[in-house]
Design an enzyme around this catalytic site. Structure first.
Site, PDB file in Angstrom:
ATOM      1  N   GLY A   1      -4.222  -0.682   3.640  1.00  0.00           N
ATOM      2  CA  GLY A   1      -3.842   0.668   4.065  1.00  0.00           C
ATOM      3  C   GLY A   1      -3.852   1.656   2.911  1.00  0.00           C
TER       4      GLY A   1
ATOM      5  N   THR B   1       1.312  -4.785  -4.833  1.00  0.00           N
ATOM      6  CA  THR B   1       0.110  -5.550  -4.446  1.00  0.00           C
ATOM      7  C   THR B   1      -0.613  -6.040  -5.708  1.00  0.00           C
ATOM      8  OG1 THR B   1      -0.062  -4.331  -2.417  1.00  0.00           O
ATOM      9  CG2 THR B   1      -2.096  -5.338  -3.197  1.00  0.00           C
TER      10      THR B   1
ATOM     11  N   GLU C   1      -4.518  -5.111  12.111  1.00  0.00           N
ATOM     12  CA  GLU C   1      -3.129  -5.266  11.657  1.00  0.00           C
ATOM     13  C   GLU C   1      -2.105  -5.012  12.764  1.00  0.00           C
ATOM     14  OE1 GLU C   1      -3.791  -2.846   7.728  1.00  0.00           O
ATOM     15  OE2 GLU C   1      -2.265  -4.344   7.367  1.00  0.00           O
TER      16      GLU C   1
ATOM     17  N   HIS D   1     -30.989  -0.877  11.830  1.00  0.00           N
ATOM     18  CA  HIS D   1     -31.888  -1.656  10.972  1.00  0.00           C
ATOM     19  C   HIS D   1     -31.444  -3.102  10.829  1.00  0.00           C
ATOM     20  CE1 HIS D   1     -34.152   1.955   9.973  1.00  0.00           C
ATOM     21  NE2 HIS D   1     -32.965   2.539  10.101  1.00  0.00           N
TER      22      HIS D   1
ATOM     23  N   LYS E   1      -0.176 -12.922   0.471  1.00  0.00           N
ATOM     24  CA  LYS E   1       0.513 -12.342  -0.691  1.00  0.00           C
ATOM     25  C   LYS E   1       1.388 -13.379  -1.399  1.00  0.00           C
ATOM     26  CE  LYS E   1       0.145  -7.434   0.342  1.00  0.00           C
ATOM     27  NZ  LYS E   1       0.763  -6.149   0.665  1.00  0.00           N
TER      28      LYS E   1
HETATM   29  O1  PA5 Z   1      -1.005  -1.575   5.921  1.00  0.00           O
HETATM   30  C1  PA5 Z   1      -0.664  -2.635   5.423  1.00  0.00           C
HETATM   31  O2  PA5 Z   1       0.440  -3.156   5.639  1.00  0.00           O
HETATM   32  C2  PA5 Z   1      -1.591  -3.359   4.462  1.00  0.00           C
HETATM   33  O3  PA5 Z   1      -2.924  -3.072   4.747  1.00  0.00           O
HETATM   34  C3  PA5 Z   1      -1.233  -2.977   3.024  1.00  0.00           C
HETATM   35  O4  PA5 Z   1      -1.567  -1.622   2.804  1.00  0.00           O
HETATM   36  C4  PA5 Z   1      -1.983  -3.887   2.031  1.00  0.00           C
HETATM   37  O5  PA5 Z   1      -1.558  -5.209   2.174  1.00  0.00           O
HETATM   38  C5  PA5 Z   1      -1.746  -3.438   0.588  1.00  0.00           C
HETATM   39  O6  PA5 Z   1      -0.382  -3.240   0.352  1.00  0.00           O
HETATM   40  P1  PA5 Z   1       0.091  -1.902  -0.367  1.00  0.00           P
HETATM   41  O7  PA5 Z   1      -0.376  -0.773   0.501  1.00  0.00           O
HETATM   42  O8  PA5 Z   1       1.579  -1.999  -0.405  1.00  0.00           O
HETATM   43  O9  PA5 Z   1      -0.526  -1.920  -1.711  1.00  0.00           O
END
Ligand code: PA5
Length: 331
Positions: A38, A87, A214, A230, A321
């Site tokens: 995200g 992260t 998600e 393509h 994680k």
């Molecule tokens: O939306 C989410 O929960 C995930 O995609 C996180 O964004 C991803 O695991 C990375 O974590 P962060 O945004 O805390 O760096």
């Protein structure tokens, strides 16, 4: 979870309240944006906005990894973005940018990155705490655009963000009802979801995929024309399974994009797949991208509700994680 998305107007207001405060006195060779999931998709949006902006001359590079390309150096400006601030891939990339003496801006709500940036006196923008990382998209994106605008590297100006605030006020209810319809369409048809679009909207297809992954816990395929024509197009001649549901996303003001979508539609129709088209609302590209993101985010939450699952929890990401230290090792 719905409330986090409906809070996007407030996120735009928060961003406007700090507009102009963060200035970098530096003309970079490259603008680099690094983050995962995200937080990582912020880079995709900045890239898409920069690519379609007249007279913007700085190359934007998006990195979603624990490593930086060898050519990244102290001539570059790097935005390090992690909502949680913890992260591991992003922490590793951050430490590497420090080693290479890049100019840095950190965007986070918490964690290691907040502590370390404060301790080292690195420019730091803190966003709203305590929501799902993926739902903090507007605030994290506008933080990058804010620094760039204030530093004379404008991709999006403050007045465009003020227009976005008005646009959200007028279109929040629209986005919500469109999202409910999309969720019902996907739920009723039960096929593997395909998000189909045309350039320069690939960022939205990727974001939509991530949101349905998600929040709704489903796999998603993305088809982006013209590249789709393509390779993927041939895959549609003889798929192993034959139950797909297609969500098309198009910009109604892009005549070539619309023709591409019409052609894609022909191929899906030949296979008899159910298709629903979303036409993006908004006057400017920023509005269109965020309107589409809001609709897809809410739709993925509504689909989770129909499937009776929790949109917030992401068990497999937590599992990854907890293992990623072993996988990546210590830096
Ligand atoms: O939306 C989410 O929960 C995930 O995609 C996180 O964004 C991803 O695991 C990375 O974590 P962060 O945004 O805390 O760096």
């Amino acid at each position: 979870m719905e409330d986090y998305y409906l809070g996007w107007l407030e996120q735009v207001e928060n961003a406007l309240n700090i507009w102009g405060y963060y200035k970098i006195d530096f003309k970079p060779r490259l603008i680099i944006i690094t983050g995962m999931g995200g937080s990582g998709c912020v880079g995709d949006y900045v890239y898409a906005l920069a690519s379609t902006k007249e007279r913007f001359r700085y190359p934007v590079l998006v990195i979603k990894s624990y490593e930086l390309p060898k050519f990244v150096s102290n001539e570059d400006l790097v935005f390090v973005i992690s909502y949680s601030g913890d992260t591991l891939e992003t922490r590793y990339a951050y430490l590497e940018t420090l080693r290479r003496k890049c100019r840095l801006v950190v965007i986070t709500s918490n964690g290691f990155l907040e502590r370390d940036a404060k301790q080292k006196n690195i420019p730091l923008i803190l966003v709203t705490k305590g929501i799902a990382p993926r739902t903090a998209l507007p605030e994290m994106l506008l933080a990058v655009l804010n620094v760039l605008d204030t530093s004379g590297l404008t991709i999006v100006s403050k007045s465009e963000v003020e227009d976005l605030r008005e646009f959200f006020k007028e279109n929040m209810a629209n986005a919500y009802s469109e999202a409910v319809e999309i969720a019902e369409f996907i739920h009723n048809n039960k096929g593997v979801l395909v998000i189909a679009t045309h350039t320069p909207l690939e960022v939205l297809a990727i974001r939509g995929k991530n949101e349905f992954n998600e929040n709704s816990k489903i796999p998603v395929k993305i088809d982006v024309a013209p590249e789709w024509a393509h390779n993927d197009i041939v895959g549609w001649e003889n798929p192993f399974i034959n139950k797909y549901t297609v969500l098309e996303i198009a910009d109604p003001d892009n005549p070539i994009g619309l023709k591409l979508i019409e052609f894609m539609d022909e191929i899906y129709m030949e296979k008899g797949y159910p298709v629903k088209r979303v036409l993006l609302k908004g006057e400017h590209f920023l509005q269109k991208l965020l309107y589409g993101s809001l609709v897809l985010g809410l739709a993925s939450v509504k689909l989770a509700r129909l499937l009776r699952i929790d949109p917030l929890e992401t068990k497999n990401i937590s599992k990854y994680k907890s293992r990623v230290y072993d996988i990546l090792g210590q830096t």
